[in-house]
Design a protein around this motif. Sequence first.
Motif, PDB file in Angstrom:
ATOM      1  N   TRP A   1       0.813  -1.205   0.000  1.00  0.00           N
ATOM      2  CA  TRP A   1       0.000   0.000   0.000  1.00  0.00           C
ATOM      3  C   TRP A   1       0.855   1.268   0.000  1.00  0.00           C
ATOM      4  N   TRP A   2       2.016   1.212  -0.605  1.00  0.00           N
ATOM      5  CA  TRP A   2       2.930   2.352  -0.696  1.00  0.00           C
ATOM      6  C   TRP A   2       2.680   3.139  -1.979  1.00  0.00           C
TER       7      TRP A   2
ATOM      8  N   ILE B   1       2.145  -7.187   7.646  1.00  0.00           N
ATOM      9  CA  ILE B   1       2.929  -6.742   8.800  1.00  0.00           C
ATOM     10  C   ILE B   1       2.291  -7.196  10.105  1.00  0.00           C
TER      11      ILE B   1
ATOM     12  N   TRP C   1      -3.327  11.169   4.960  1.00  0.00           N
ATOM     13  CA  TRP C   1      -2.259  11.648   5.843  1.00  0.00           C
ATOM     14  C   TRP C   1      -1.320  12.609   5.115  1.00  0.00           C
TER      15      TRP C   1
ATOM     16  N   LYS D   1      12.282   5.987   2.831  1.00  0.00           N
ATOM     17  CA  LYS D   1      10.975   5.625   3.416  1.00  0.00           C
ATOM     18  C   LYS D   1      10.667   6.404   4.693  1.00  0.00           C
TER      19      LYS D   1
ATOM     20  N   GLN E   1       2.918  -7.028   1.256  1.00  0.00           N
ATOM     21  CA  GLN E   1       3.225  -6.273   2.474  1.00  0.00           C
ATOM     22  C   GLN E   1       2.252  -6.769   3.543  1.00  0.00           C
TER      23      GLN E   1
ATOM     24  N   ASP F   1       7.775  -2.694   8.906  1.00  0.00           N
ATOM     25  CA  ASP F   1       7.267  -3.128   7.606  1.00  0.00           C
ATOM     26  C   ASP F   1       7.973  -4.407   7.191  1.00  0.00           C
TER      27      ASP F   1
ATOM     28  N   ARG G   1      -0.897  -2.735  13.483  1.00  0.00           N
ATOM     29  CA  ARG G   1      -0.911  -4.203  13.444  1.00  0.00           C
ATOM     30  C   ARG G   1       0.235  -4.901  14.174  1.00  0.00           C
TER      31      ARG G   1
END
Length: 443
Positions: free
Chosen positions: A61-62, A118, A276, A364, A116, A329, A403
């Motif tokens: 989801w990047w 996590i 965000w 990142k 991804q 991550d 999470r």
Amino acid sequence: MQSATDSFLECNAQGLRQAKELEMNRRNAHRQVMKLVLSVSLWVPCWTALAQAMPLDVLHWWTSAGEQLAVEQLHASLLLSGVRWTDVAVPGGGGMAAVKVLKSRVLMGDPPDVAQLIGTTLTDWNDMGLVMPLNAVANRQRWAPTLFPTVMKLVTYKGVVIAAPLGIHRINTLFYNRHVFTRLGLLPPANWEEFEGVAHKLSAQGIKPLAWSDEAWQIATVFESILLGEVGPERYRELIVNRKSSAWLEPGIEKALTRLRWLRNINGDTPKERAWTDATRDLASESAAMQIMGDWAKGELMAWGANPEKDFGCVAVPGTQQMHLYSVDTLAMLSSKNKRTATQEKLAEVVTSSPTQLAYNRAKGSVPVRADMDVASLDSCARDSWSVFAAPGSARVPSLAHRMAADEATKDAVAQALWRFLITPQMPAKAAQRRLASAVRAP
Ligand code: GAL
């Protein structure tokens, strides 16, 4: 009339011809089979090589500028090792949409090669038998002695290594705009009293003290930092990891909820649900002077050209100095019909290597997962985050909103309860505490 001898000889000759024919066919068939076996034996390695050379399907989801820059660092490093990756990037900060897409792809029998996944979601997917073990890579790359113990524990489940760690995000981060603070002669606040003083001066100058979004996951991200500062790491673990329901009714929770509501209303405007990155944009444009967010916001600001030593700074959220509220991550290799093991293992190897760790985390906003790293080349925010995470005396506590502490359903129930509390001004904190107590109650 043909004599018996003749007909016998005739029949015999016919039989011989048929036997010869059969033999010929058998030999032909044998030759055909051998040809087939040979071509298959020649073909399989070609196919495997072809399959291995195919790009890996990676779901994540990047999608923001900083996140995409970090993904490009991974692409570049992997390409050097002959690994190509196809992005399945699902928009939506915090990954709720991505997890849904992953579920539907798995149900359709078309899982991606890598995802991804996590924290606790990792073990959930492993329990469904969908995650490929990485013990061979972990042993070869000596992960146990080189990764931070907290990280190694996070990617190991019942003795099986189930994911490749990428970076450690610090959730309890307060970003501030250096230009605004210098102009007004302000210092970043270390406690809430100082924060109130700073906020007062900013409002007096018509500057929003805190960039805000009413998205439930962002509210939960802010709340867990306030909570950690209010109750301390031990009580935090009781509440979030041990899920002691009754502890949610304690006065410390009421104070944290009251603080959260105060922060939401500090700008004097009507808060909205927005990405965000929009809130981070407020900080960059000086329409707001501070933001509480995971340090992926730093990656974003740097992707927009801001410099962490000149344009913005970061400190621990008031009351959480020497504490690291982390979200790690990780990438899980999914067992799929494509049989990409060698390439998936290579990916796990490359993304945890020192050079890739530095390049990826610099972009990142997170910090390397390796305890043997030299982080001198990273910015001051990253060096602080890494050294707090590394320091034996620090409190490392898992993020609920991201999470690391509880299952998806509990994470969402807590975020919803907090969101409901904030958008219902007449709801007393005690009512929200009861909702939170039932939301975390272990099944
Ligand atoms: C977190 C994720 C981070 C960052 C953030 C915003 O859950 O771990 O890498 O991307 O969401 O989307």
